[in-house]
Design a protein around this motif. Structure first.
Motif, PDB file in Angstrom:
ATOM      1  N   LEU A  71      60.966  79.005  23.408  1.00 34.31           N
ATOM      2  CA  LEU A  71      61.346  80.114  22.413  1.00 34.31           C
ATOM      3  C   LEU A  71      60.357  81.309  22.505  1.00 34.31           C
ATOM      4  N   LEU A  72      59.314  80.866  22.642  1.00 38.65           N
ATOM      5  CA  LEU A  72      58.059  81.955  22.744  1.00 38.65           C
ATOM      6  C   LEU A  72      58.003  82.491  24.055  1.00 38.65           C
ATOM      7  N   ASP A  73      58.386  81.793  25.206  1.00 36.83           N
ATOM      8  CA  ASP A  73      58.734  82.410  26.602  1.00 36.83           C
ATOM      9  C   ASP A  73      59.652  83.284  26.601  1.00 36.83           C
ATOM     10  N   VAL A  74      61.035  83.071  25.908  1.00 32.45           N
ATOM     11  CA  VAL A  74      61.970  84.079  25.891  1.00 32.45           C
ATOM     12  C   VAL A  74      61.632  85.154  25.153  1.00 32.45           C
ATOM     13  N   HIS A  75      60.761  84.929  24.123  1.00 30.43           N
ATOM     14  CA  HIS A  75      60.429  86.209  23.091  1.00 30.43           C
ATOM     15  C   HIS A  75      59.769  87.240  23.986  1.00 30.43           C
ATOM     16  N   PHE A  76      58.722  86.545  24.832  1.00 31.01           N
ATOM     17  CA  PHE A  76      57.524  87.666  25.334  1.00 31.01           C
ATOM     18  C   PHE A  76      58.413  88.212  26.772  1.00 31.01           C
ATOM     19  N   ALA A  77      59.340  87.464  27.311  1.00 30.90           N
ATOM     20  CA  ALA A  77      60.168  87.908  28.480  1.00 30.90           C
ATOM     21  C   ALA A  77      61.218  89.141  28.169  1.00 30.90           C
ATOM     22  N   THR A  78      61.661  89.170  26.694  1.00 32.10           N
ATOM     23  CA  THR A  78      62.715  89.851  26.304  1.00 32.10           C
ATOM     24  C   THR A  78      62.554  91.162  25.489  1.00 32.10           C
ATOM     25  N   HIS A  79      61.076  91.309  25.246  1.00 38.85           N
ATOM     26  CA  HIS A  79      60.708  92.546  24.378  1.00 38.85           C
ATOM     27  C   HIS A  79      59.521  92.956  25.063  1.00 38.85           C
ATOM     28  N   ASP A  80      58.858  94.179  24.694  1.00 33.95           N
ATOM     29  CA  ASP A  80      57.693  94.736  25.269  1.00 33.95           C
ATOM     30  C   ASP A  80      56.336  94.357  24.091  1.00 33.95           C
ATOM     31  N   PRO A  81      55.579  93.062  24.596  1.00 33.22           N
ATOM     32  CA  PRO A  81      54.650  92.651  23.678  1.00 33.22           C
ATOM     33  C   PRO A  81      53.386  93.444  23.901  1.00 33.22           C
ATOM     34  N   THR A  82      53.361  94.508  24.683  1.00 30.97           N
ATOM     35  CA  THR A  82      52.267  95.329  24.884  1.00 30.97           C
ATOM     36  C   THR A  82      52.132  96.641  24.213  1.00 30.97           C
ATOM     37  N   THR A  83      53.145  97.005  23.447  1.00 32.64           N
ATOM     38  CA  THR A  83      53.193  98.272  22.898  1.00 32.64           C
ATOM     39  C   THR A  83      52.879  98.076  21.310  1.00 32.64           C
ATOM     40  N   LEU A  84      52.094  98.619  20.778  1.00 35.52           N
ATOM     41  CA  LEU A  84      51.549  98.460  19.250  1.00 35.52           C
ATOM     42  C   LEU A  84      52.334  99.209  18.291  1.00 35.52           C
ATOM     43  N   ASN A  85      53.139  98.268  17.419  1.00 32.92           N
ATOM     44  CA  ASN A  85      54.111  98.986  16.516  1.00 32.92           C
ATOM     45  C   ASN A  85      55.143  99.910  17.186  1.00 32.92           C
ATOM     46  N   ARG A  86      55.664  99.496  18.064  1.00 23.40           N
ATOM     47  CA  ARG A  86      56.847 100.121  18.807  1.00 23.40           C
ATOM     48  C   ARG A  86      57.551  99.136  19.774  1.00 23.40           C
ATOM     49  N   GLN A  87      58.719  99.543  19.846  1.00 23.61           N
ATOM     50  CA  GLN A  87      59.747  98.874  20.693  1.00 23.61           C
ATOM     51  C   GLN A  87      60.800  99.992  21.398  1.00 23.61           C
ATOM     52  N   GLY A  88      60.480 100.573  22.592  1.00 20.55           N
ATOM     53  CA  GLY A  88      61.365 101.825  22.825  1.00 20.55           C
ATOM     54  C   GLY A  88      61.224 102.987  22.107  1.00 20.55           C
ATOM     55  N   ASN A  89      62.205 103.361  21.770  1.00 17.17           N
ATOM     56  CA  ASN A  89      62.237 104.697  20.406  1.00 17.17           C
ATOM     57  C   ASN A  89      62.064 104.128  18.936  1.00 17.17           C
ATOM     58  N   ASP A  90      61.928 102.862  18.759  1.00 16.52           N
ATOM     59  CA  ASP A  90      61.558 102.299  17.453  1.00 16.52           C
ATOM     60  C   ASP A  90      60.238 102.726  17.290  1.00 16.52           C
ATOM     61  N   ILE A  91      59.773 103.309  16.438  1.00 16.94           N
ATOM     62  CA  ILE A  91      58.296 103.274  16.031  1.00 16.94           C
ATOM     63  C   ILE A  91      57.916 102.883  14.612  1.00 16.94           C
ATOM     64  N   GLY A  92      56.985 102.215  14.551  1.00 18.27           N
ATOM     65  CA  GLY A  92      56.313 102.114  13.026  1.00 18.27           C
ATOM     66  C   GLY A  92      55.918 100.577  12.922  1.00 18.27           C
ATOM     67  N   THR A  93      55.210 100.207  12.196  1.00 20.83           N
ATOM     68  CA  THR A  93      54.845  98.685  11.915  1.00 20.83           C
ATOM     69  C   THR A  93      55.935  97.898  11.738  1.00 20.83           C
ATOM     70  N   GLN A  94      57.071  98.393  11.055  1.00 19.88           N
ATOM     71  CA  GLN A  94      58.419  97.517  11.041  1.00 19.88           C
ATOM     72  C   GLN A  94      58.856  97.059  12.270  1.00 19.88           C
ATOM     73  N   TYR A  95      58.495  97.607  13.454  1.00 20.18           N
ATOM     74  CA  TYR A  95      59.115  97.102  14.650  1.00 20.18           C
ATOM     75  C   TYR A  95      57.872  96.431  15.424  1.00 20.18           C
ATOM     76  N   ARG A  96      56.722  95.912  14.870  1.00 20.33           N
ATOM     77  CA  ARG A  96      55.795  95.442  15.631  1.00 20.33           C
ATOM     78  C   ARG A  96      56.143  94.177  16.297  1.00 20.33           C
ATOM     79  N   SER A  97      55.366  93.623  17.334  1.00 18.40           N
ATOM     80  CA  SER A  97      55.664  92.606  17.958  1.00 18.40           C
ATOM     81  C   SER A  97      54.639  91.297  16.993  1.00 18.40           C
ATOM     82  N   ALA A  98      55.219  90.280  16.564  1.00 23.49           N
ATOM     83  CA  ALA A  98      54.485  89.495  15.683  1.00 23.49           C
ATOM     84  C   ALA A  98      55.134  88.095  15.785  1.00 23.49           C
ATOM     85  N   ILE A  99      54.399  87.145  15.852  1.00 19.39           N
ATOM     86  CA  ILE A  99      54.914  85.634  15.442  1.00 19.39           C
ATOM     87  C   ILE A  99      54.145  85.276  14.050  1.00 19.39           C
TER      88      ILE A  99
END
Length: 178
Positions: A71-99
């Protein structure tokens, strides 16, 4: 039969939910909020960025079919874990990458998962491993969103199919047969 739970945040929960629902061994995926300071937050409150919550998914899975490491491997492969508090056009701490590990074993696995995934990314992974926190299920209309409303939502149509294509390409052996 043993069941385990994993909680991941990787941007919009509609988008991450669609990915994990496709995996064999995943029995349910619930969208919700975690890691904030307001009890029983609403979608509108979380979207404001003022509550500290992340949009996240809570995955119930059968470890005899799919492991937490998978599950972790899928998580890291299917979103961008290198952008802080952002996924694409979604910006803010609510869109952070976290486990959100549920025990020490998951915490150790999360650290190992970050190390394993780092080689696939040209910049450092910024995924946070967060402390225990209260889980709040999102409102009913967010659950199984891709299967219902999502395929009529232009945002979802732009974001989810590329994630599902990455999943099919990298994890074909992990997909549901149905």
């Amino acid at each position: 039969m043993t069941r385990e739970t994993a909680i991941f945040a990787g941007g919009c929960f509609w988008c991450t939910e669609a990915v994990f629902q496709s995996l064999a061994g995943v029995e349910s995926v619930e969208s919700g909020y975690i890691g904030g300071s307001v009890a029983n937050p609403t979608y509108k409150q979380v979207c404001s960025g003022d509550t500290g919550h992340a949009e996240a998914i809570r995955i119930t899975f059968d470890p005899a079919v799919i492991s937490y490491d998978d599950l972790l491997d899928v998580h890291f492969a299917t979103h961008d874990p290198t952008t802080l508090n952002r996924q694409g056009n979604d910006i803010g701490t609510q869109y952070r990458s976290a486990i959100f590990p549920l025990d020490d074993a998951q915490r150790d696995a999360a650290r190992a998962g970050i190390e394993r995934a780092q080689g696939d990314w040209p910049t450092p992974i910024v995924t946070a491993i967060e402390p225990p926190a209260t889980w709040y299920p999102a409102e009913d209309y967010h659950q199984s969103y891709w299967e219902g409303e999502g395929q009529r939502n232009p945002y979802c149509m732009a974001v989810i199919p590329p994630k599902l294509a990455k999943l099919r390409k990298g994890f074909a052996e992990r997909l549901r047969a149905d």
